[in-house]
Structures are given as structure tokens and as C-alpha cells.
Design a protein around this motif. Structure first.
Motif, short mmCIF file in Angstrom:
data_model
loop_
_atom_site.label_atom_id
_atom_site.label_comp_id
_atom_site.label_asym_id
_atom_site.label_seq_id
_atom_site.Cartn_x
_atom_site.Cartn_y
_atom_site.Cartn_z
N LEU A 140 -0.59 -14.13 4.36
CA LEU A 140 -0.53 -13.74 5.76
C LEU A 140 -1.20 -12.37 5.93
O LEU A 140 -1.07 -11.50 5.07
CB LEU A 140 0.92 -13.66 6.24
N PHE A 141 -1.88 -12.19 7.06
CA PHE A 141 -2.56 -10.93 7.33
C PHE A 141 -2.21 -10.45 8.74
O PHE A 141 -2.08 -11.26 9.67
CB PHE A 141 -4.08 -11.09 7.22
N GLY A 142 -2.08 -9.15 8.88
CA GLY A 142 -1.78 -8.57 10.18
C GLY A 142 -1.94 -7.07 10.13
O GLY A 142 -2.56 -6.52 9.21
N VAL A 143 -1.38 -6.41 11.10
CA VAL A 143 -1.50 -4.95 11.19
C VAL A 143 -0.12 -4.33 11.34
O VAL A 143 0.87 -5.01 11.64
CB VAL A 143 -2.39 -4.53 12.38
N ASN A 144 -0.07 -3.03 11.13
CA ASN A 144 1.18 -2.29 11.30
C ASN A 144 1.41 -2.01 12.78
O ASN A 144 0.60 -2.37 13.64
CB ASN A 144 1.14 -1.00 10.49
N GLY A 145 2.51 -1.34 13.07
CA GLY A 145 2.87 -1.07 14.45
C GLY A 145 1.89 -0.19 15.19
O GLY A 145 1.72 -0.32 16.40
N ASP A 146 1.21 0.69 14.46
CA ASP A 146 0.21 1.56 15.09
C ASP A 146 -1.16 0.92 15.18
O ASP A 146 -2.10 1.55 15.71
CB ASP A 146 0.10 2.88 14.30
N GLN A 147 -1.29 -0.27 14.67
CA GLN A 147 -2.54 -1.05 14.71
C GLN A 147 -3.71 -0.32 14.05
O GLN A 147 -4.86 -0.43 14.49
CB GLN A 147 -2.90 -1.41 16.17
N ASN A 148 -3.43 0.37 12.98
CA ASN A 148 -4.51 1.07 12.27
C ASN A 148 -4.49 0.82 10.77
O ASN A 148 -5.18 1.50 10.01
CB ASN A 148 -4.44 2.58 12.55
N GLN A 149 -3.72 -0.19 10.34
CA GLN A 149 -3.57 -0.45 8.92
C GLN A 149 -3.53 -1.96 8.69
O GLN A 149 -2.80 -2.68 9.38
CB GLN A 149 -2.29 0.21 8.41
N LEU A 150 -4.33 -2.44 7.71
CA LEU A 150 -4.36 -3.85 7.37
C LEU A 150 -3.25 -4.16 6.36
O LEU A 150 -3.24 -3.63 5.25
CB LEU A 150 -5.72 -4.23 6.79
N GLN A 151 -2.32 -5.02 6.75
CA GLN A 151 -1.21 -5.39 5.89
C GLN A 151 -1.34 -6.86 5.49
O GLN A 151 -1.93 -7.66 6.21
CB GLN A 151 0.13 -5.18 6.63
N TYR A 152 -0.77 -7.18 4.33
CA TYR A 152 -0.78 -8.57 3.90
C TYR A 152 0.58 -8.91 3.28
O TYR A 152 1.34 -8.04 2.85
CB TYR A 152 -1.90 -8.84 2.88
N ALA A 153 0.85 -10.21 3.25
CA ALA A 153 2.06 -10.71 2.58
C ALA A 153 1.69 -11.98 1.83
O ALA A 153 0.97 -12.83 2.36
CB ALA A 153 3.17 -10.98 3.58
N GLU A 154 2.16 -12.09 0.60
CA GLU A 154 1.99 -13.31 -0.18
C GLU A 154 3.32 -14.04 -0.20
O GLU A 154 4.34 -13.46 -0.58
CB GLU A 154 1.52 -12.99 -1.60
N VAL A 155 3.29 -15.31 0.20
CA VAL A 155 4.52 -16.10 0.33
C VAL A 155 4.46 -17.30 -0.60
O VAL A 155 3.53 -18.10 -0.53
CB VAL A 155 4.71 -16.59 1.79
N LYS A 156 5.44 -17.40 -1.48
CA LYS A 156 5.64 -18.62 -2.26
C LYS A 156 6.52 -19.53 -1.42
O LYS A 156 7.72 -19.29 -1.27
CB LYS A 156 6.30 -18.30 -3.60
N VAL A 157 5.92 -20.57 -0.87
CA VAL A 157 6.57 -21.29 0.22
C VAL A 157 7.75 -22.15 -0.23
O VAL A 157 8.58 -22.53 0.60
CB VAL A 157 5.54 -22.16 0.98
#
Length: 409
Positions: A140-157
Motif C-alpha cells: 500500500l502507498f500513501g502520504v502522511n498527514g502533512d502530504q509531504n512524505q511518501l509512506q508505504y505498508a507491506e501487508v501479509k494478507v
């Protein structure tokens, strides 16, 4: 015993024998439509208008025939979703609910919503895009609350085990464009190709560049960034609709969608990253909008042999209060190999919302979900072999918009 009692006893015996005989002739079996093994697809349908909306998922056995009706059927999933941006694979739905702060895994069976698991989720403030490494690993990819940082999450479903971090992409070159946004996402040969853009405060338009982060997997280290100034805002967010694909040659194609970055005048283009390369193909640039009356691409589904179905946006009256999320559109066939618009499909104008997962591809045919103006939607089968369109499953009236069609099996 009196004659009257004998008569009533005889009548009762006859009645009992009739009932038993009828039961023997007409055994009761479970209704065919209630067999979950027959359900191969799911349709998400919206009732009401934002913010007073309700989302339902209907189980479907076929896209070619029959009638889908919310009357007595369908599952209200409004308790777990805030919009249509669910991620589906193998019949399971995954969704990050920002209100509850939880990531969930769900499925539908016999008109019931089954919660397989929910876990607290704080790795990303808001999920925009996703990709699958394999059947068990979701990124999963998205941004932080300030919308200035690229965040990711790896999920073992399987058990929703989650890990994550930050990918340090280069900052915006201009403070005017300080809001980060995530676009298309593809995985190929150990590398992730992730489109992104730098946006301005409303009503400003985004940085006039196409940006792609090339990320090594599984280290999640940034390898390089690609850029091009002929278009802007490379696709996404993918949890709503696809804007990229990998073809039979292992080439990646992705489209730009400037309106997702709040530029409603710029055009859409299609780019290519050839197999074995981690650079934008310098010999390829498909200027879609110049060949489509200035219209832009909302979504793109690959159907094989170099062809894709594009859902194209018709410019809307900006004075309308719902201009930002309700756009009329239509479907066209493009040949990405040749960089050509092949034809507009002979279908009614699609009045759906901006983000609609509208196409399922199987058995070398495409099934297109159409929101018709008469509020009676249909699935349409398109056969690329002969260009024929055939009307399929009908959606009964009683809804506002068809939002998703997903293949479960």
C-alpha cells in the motif's frame, strides 16, 4: 364412534395422505441463487448522494445474462467503507478505514458481510495506491498527514501482518507545489515503479512534470527517479481504478491524469517503460488527448494484443456543484503499441462518478459496466476478435450509481 366423527376422520386421513404424497413428489432443495459457489463476481452499488451515501455489494453468478436487483439482495457495507476504493483479490476485499484507524479483510457470502480480520493501521495516513507482489503480499502507498512524505505498508494478507516505512523521494523543487500525491503502481522484475506528483494548494495546478519513483524490492530503497515534462500527474490512485498495466512483452504502460492533480485543462498521455529497462522509453509518447478532442483518461484496462479500453472524461460545466466528482465519460479502444485511438465504442454516455472500476477481462473478452442516463445499467460484452458488443446482465432500477465490478474467481 358417530357417523360425523367417522367422516371427519376419513377426511383427515385423506388430507394427510395428500400432503405426504405431495412432499414425496416435490422435495425442497436450497435455492440455486443462494449457493455461494455460483457467485463469481461482485458489484458495488451506491444509493444516495455524498455525504449521505450507502454502499452495497451484490453477488453475481454471471455478467452475460440475468438481472441484478437490490430488492431483497445485496449487502450494506457502509459500516466498513467510506467510499468505493476497496482493494479486491480472490474474492476478498481489503480496506483502510481512516475513521476507525483499522485495516480490514472481508468477503461476501449469501448476502452476508463476513469480517475475516481487522487490525489497527497507522503506517499510512491515507492509502492512495496499491500493488500485489504475489497472492499473499500486498503493498500500500500513501502520504502522511502533512502530504509531504511518501509512506508505504507491506501487508501479509493471510493474517494481516503489517510493516511499513518511508521512501525518501526528492522534495518538491518549488514550495508552490508542496502537496505530494500518489499515482500508478506496478511491480516488475524486482522493482516497483510508482508514479507521483507535487500539487499546489487549491485551486492551483500541479508541478508540470511526470515523476516516477523506481524502488528496489524487498529493500524498499529508492533506486532512481524518472521525469518528463510533456505531461503531468501519472495516473492513480489505483485503489479506485487502474491506470497502468504490464503487457505480454513485459512492457509497462501508464497514463497521465492531470485532473487528479486538479488540472482540468491539461491533456492525458500514455508512457512506456520497456521490458528490462528502468527508464521511460525515449522513443514512445502517445498523446491521447490530441487524438480525442482534448478529453482525458480516467482509467485504462488492458485486453490483450496491444489493445486497451480507456474510460475517457468529457469536460464538464465547472459551475455545477458536483463538478469535481461527477463527470460524464465514454469508452474507447486504443492500440498502445501503435499509439492510436482505434474507435469509440457504440455505447451510451457513461454518467458514473469519476472513479469507477468498470471492466472485467476474462476468456479474451471484456465486460463493461455502464451507468446509463435512464438509471438502468447493463454489463456489455466486447469481443476484440470481431469488435462486437452484446448486452449482458441488467441492473434493476433503484440505485444511484454503479461503482465497481470485480471478478472474485
Amino acid at each position: 364412534m358417530t357417523k360425523l366423527k367417522l367422516i371427519w376422520s376419513a377426511m383427515g386421513l385423506v388430507l394427510l395422505m395428500s400432503v405426504l404424497t405431495a412432499c414425496e413428489k416435490k422435495p425442497v432443495y436450497p435455492k440455486e441463487e443462494e449457493n455461494p459457489a455460483d457467485k463469481k463476481y461482485g458489484a458495488m452499488i451506491m444509493l444516495g448522494a455524498w455525504p449521505n451515501t450507502a454502499y452495497y455489494i451484490l453477488e453475481l453468478a454471471s455478467l452475460k445474462e440475468g438481472k441484478a436487483d437490490l430488492n431483497g439482495h445485496g449487502v450494506n457495507v457502509t459500516t466498513i467503507v467510506q467510499d468505493q476504493g476497496v482493494i479486491q483479490r480472490g474474492g476478498y476485499y481489503y480496506y483502510h478505514n481512516t475513521q476507525s484507524g483499522r485495516l480490514g479483510k472481508y468477503h461476501i457470502s449469501n448476502d452476508r458481510l463476513i469480517t475475516d480480520k481487522e487490525v489497527p493501521f497507522s503506517q499510512i495516513a491515507s492509502v492512495s495506491s496499491h500493488l500485489w507482489i504475489n497472492d499473499e503480499t500486498l503493498l500500500l502507498f500513501g502520504v502522511n498527514g502533512d502530504q509531504n512524505q511518501l509512506q508505504y505498508a507491506e501487508v501479509k494478507v493471510d493474517g494481516l501482518q503489517v510493516s511499513g516505512g518511508v521512501i525518501p523521494i526528492p522534495p518538491s523543487p518549488d514550495e508552490t507545489y508542496k502537496n505530494l500525491g500518489i499515482g500508478f503502481a506496478e511491480f516488475r522484475d524486482g522493482k516497483i515503479f510508482l508514479g507521483y506528483g507535487h500539487g499546489a494548494e487549491w485551486p492551483g495546478t500541479p508541478l508540470p512534470k511526470v515523476l516516477v519513483a523506481v524502488i528496489d524490492y524487498p529493500s524498499m530503497e529508492l533506486s532512481k527517479t524518472l521525469e518528463d515534462s510533456r505531461s503531468k500527474w501519472p495516473g492513480g490512485p489505483t485503489r479506485y481504478t487502474p491506470t497502468s498495466f504490464v503487457d505480454e512483452k513485459n512492457d509497462i504502460y501508464f497514463n497521465t491524469a492531470p485532473d487528479n492533480g486538479s488540472d482540468y485543462d491539461a491533456g492525458s498521455a500514455i508512457y512506456r517503460i520497456k521490458s528490462g529497462s528502468d527508464e521511460l522509453d525515449p522513443n514512445y509518447y502517445f498523446d491521447f488527448s490530441s487524438k480525442a478532442n482534448g478529453h482525458t483518461i480516467q482509467a485504462m484496462w488492458y485486453i490483450g494484443n496491444g489493445e486497451a479500453i480507456v474510460r475517457a472524461r468529457i469536460p464538464s460545466d465547472r459551475n455545477k456543484p458536483d463538478f469535481y466528482y461527477k463527470w460524464d465519460s465514454y469508452f474507447v479502444i486504443v492500440n498502445v503499441n501503435k499509439g492510436e485511438v482505434v474507435k469509440k465504442l457504440d455505447l451510451s454516455t457513461d454518467i458514473g462518478e469519476v472513479f469507477v472500476q468498470a471492466v472485467v477481462v476474462e476468456n479474451e473478452k471484456a465486460y463493461i459496466m455502464l451507468n446509463d442516463a435512464d438509471k438502468k445499467g447493463y454489463m456489455w460484452e466486447y469481443d476484440p476478435a470481431n469488435g462486437k458488443l452484446t448486452k449482458g446482465l441488467e441492473f434493476a432500477e433503484g440505485y444511484d450509481y454503479l461503482l465497481r465490478i470485480d471478478k472474485w474467481k
